[in-house]
Design a protein around this motif. Structure first.
Motif, PDB file in Angstrom:
ATOM      1  N   PHE A 115       0.807  -1.216   0.000  1.00  0.00           N
ATOM      2  CA  PHE A 115       0.000   0.000   0.000  1.00  0.00           C
ATOM      3  C   PHE A 115       0.842   1.269   0.000  1.00  0.00           C
ATOM      4  O   PHE A 115       0.440   2.289  -0.524  1.00  0.00           O
ATOM      5  N   VAL A 118       0.874   4.234   5.298  1.00  0.00           N
ATOM      6  CA  VAL A 118      -0.496   4.054   5.804  1.00  0.00           C
ATOM      7  C   VAL A 118      -0.912   5.244   6.659  1.00  0.00           C
ATOM      8  O   VAL A 118      -2.006   5.764   6.531  1.00  0.00           O
ATOM      9  N   GLU A 167      -3.387  -8.310   1.270  1.00  0.00           N
ATOM     10  CA  GLU A 167      -3.852  -7.348   0.278  1.00  0.00           C
ATOM     11  C   GLU A 167      -5.325  -7.016   0.510  1.00  0.00           C
ATOM     12  O   GLU A 167      -6.131  -7.891   0.775  1.00  0.00           O
ATOM     13  N   GLY A 168      -5.641  -5.733   0.434  1.00  0.00           N
ATOM     14  CA  GLY A 168      -7.028  -5.299   0.599  1.00  0.00           C
ATOM     15  C   GLY A 168      -7.398  -4.899   2.014  1.00  0.00           C
ATOM     16  O   GLY A 168      -8.407  -4.237   2.224  1.00  0.00           O
ATOM     17  N   ILE A 170      -6.074  -2.730   4.203  1.00  0.00           N
ATOM     18  CA  ILE A 170      -6.063  -1.274   4.426  1.00  0.00           C
ATOM     19  C   ILE A 170      -7.157  -0.609   3.585  1.00  0.00           C
ATOM     20  O   ILE A 170      -7.844   0.304   4.052  1.00  0.00           O
ATOM     21  N   ASP A 171      -7.355  -1.116   2.368  1.00  0.00           N
ATOM     22  CA  ASP A 171      -8.392  -0.541   1.494  1.00  0.00           C
ATOM     23  C   ASP A 171      -9.785  -0.631   2.097  1.00  0.00           C
ATOM     24  O   ASP A 171     -10.635   0.215   1.816  1.00  0.00           O
ATOM     25  N   TYR A 173     -10.748   0.141   4.940  1.00  0.00           N
ATOM     26  CA  TYR A 173     -11.018   1.339   5.731  1.00  0.00           C
ATOM     27  C   TYR A 173     -11.204   2.575   4.866  1.00  0.00           C
ATOM     28  O   TYR A 173     -11.700   3.584   5.312  1.00  0.00           O
ATOM     29  N   LEU A 174     -10.793   2.498   3.604  1.00  0.00           N
ATOM     30  CA  LEU A 174     -10.766   3.686   2.750  1.00  0.00           C
ATOM     31  C   LEU A 174     -11.845   3.664   1.676  1.00  0.00           C
ATOM     32  O   LEU A 174     -11.964   4.587   0.905  1.00  0.00           O
ATOM     33  N   GLU A 175     -12.635   2.593   1.626  1.00  0.00           N
ATOM     34  CA  GLU A 175     -13.615   2.438   0.552  1.00  0.00           C
ATOM     35  C   GLU A 175     -14.701   3.509   0.551  1.00  0.00           C
ATOM     36  O   GLU A 175     -15.238   3.829  -0.483  1.00  0.00           O
ATOM     37  N   GLU A 177     -14.418   6.597   1.105  1.00  0.00           N
ATOM     38  CA  GLU A 177     -13.981   7.959   0.735  1.00  0.00           C
ATOM     39  C   GLU A 177     -14.231   8.277  -0.718  1.00  0.00           C
ATOM     40  O   GLU A 177     -14.103   7.478  -1.603  1.00  0.00           O
TER      41      GLU A 177
END
Length: 177
Positions: A115, A118, A167-168, A170-171, A173-175, A177
């Motif tokens: 990523f 972070v 993979e995925g 961290i994403d 938490y950001l979806e 946005e």
């Protein structure tokens, strides 16, 4: 001495003798490191009060039997029962390699292999089965399990922790946005 300059060592769990001795349950993997202390801070009514130790010894491996100066009777021991014990941070043994104390990584940057950067560690949540890094990324909280398999390298001089998360993760938490 302020609580933020100290670490939690354990708690007085019961009386041991009628002479004021108490048993403390220590929050450590190495209780033998704390067997020969001269003094300890006892948390009483929100204040850290220094108590001098007359004698102490390990009792049944994880309990520390303590005889404090000026704690002579069962009533004295009752007055400090269930109190938390603290020591100044400089009493913590130095940790090598990727080992760290929770308080010392606050403010560290976290960089993930896939990523990238972070965010910054603002705390550690250890109330769950597995402790979690609480990371602030521009106001969004990202939680990463403090799992040995995820932690690649702890670079203390540069205040950076390198992780390799699935993979995925961290994403997730950001979806929004």
């Amino acid at each position: 001495m302020k609580k933020e300059d100290c670490f939690y060592l354990g708690k007085i769990v019961k009386k041991y003798s009628f002479k004021g001795e108490v048993l403390a349950k220590l929050d450590t993997d190495e209780p033998e490191l704390y067997e020969n202390l001269d003094a300890i801070f006892v948390s009483l009514r929100g204040n850290l009060v220094p108590f001098f130790i007359e004698s102490s010894q390990l009792h049944k491996s994880e309990l520390l039997r303590i005889k404090f100066e000026d704690v002579e009777t069962e009533a004295d021991a009752d007055s400090i029962l269930k109190s938390e014990l603290y020591l100044p941070l400089e009493f913590l043994p130095k940790l090598e390699g990727n080992k760290f104390y929770f308080h010392e990584i606050i403010g560290f940057k976290v960089i993930d292999e896939h990523f990238g950067e972070v965010g910054t560690i603002k705390g550690v949540n250890d109330s769950t089965a597995q402790a979690l890094f609480e990371i602030d990324r521009d106001g969004v909280e990202i939680l990463i399990p403090m799992n040995d398999e995820f932690i690649d390298k702890v670079d203390k001089p540069n205040k950076t922790i390198f992780v390799k998360t699935p993979e995925g993760l961290i994403d997730l938490y950001l979806e929004d946005e």
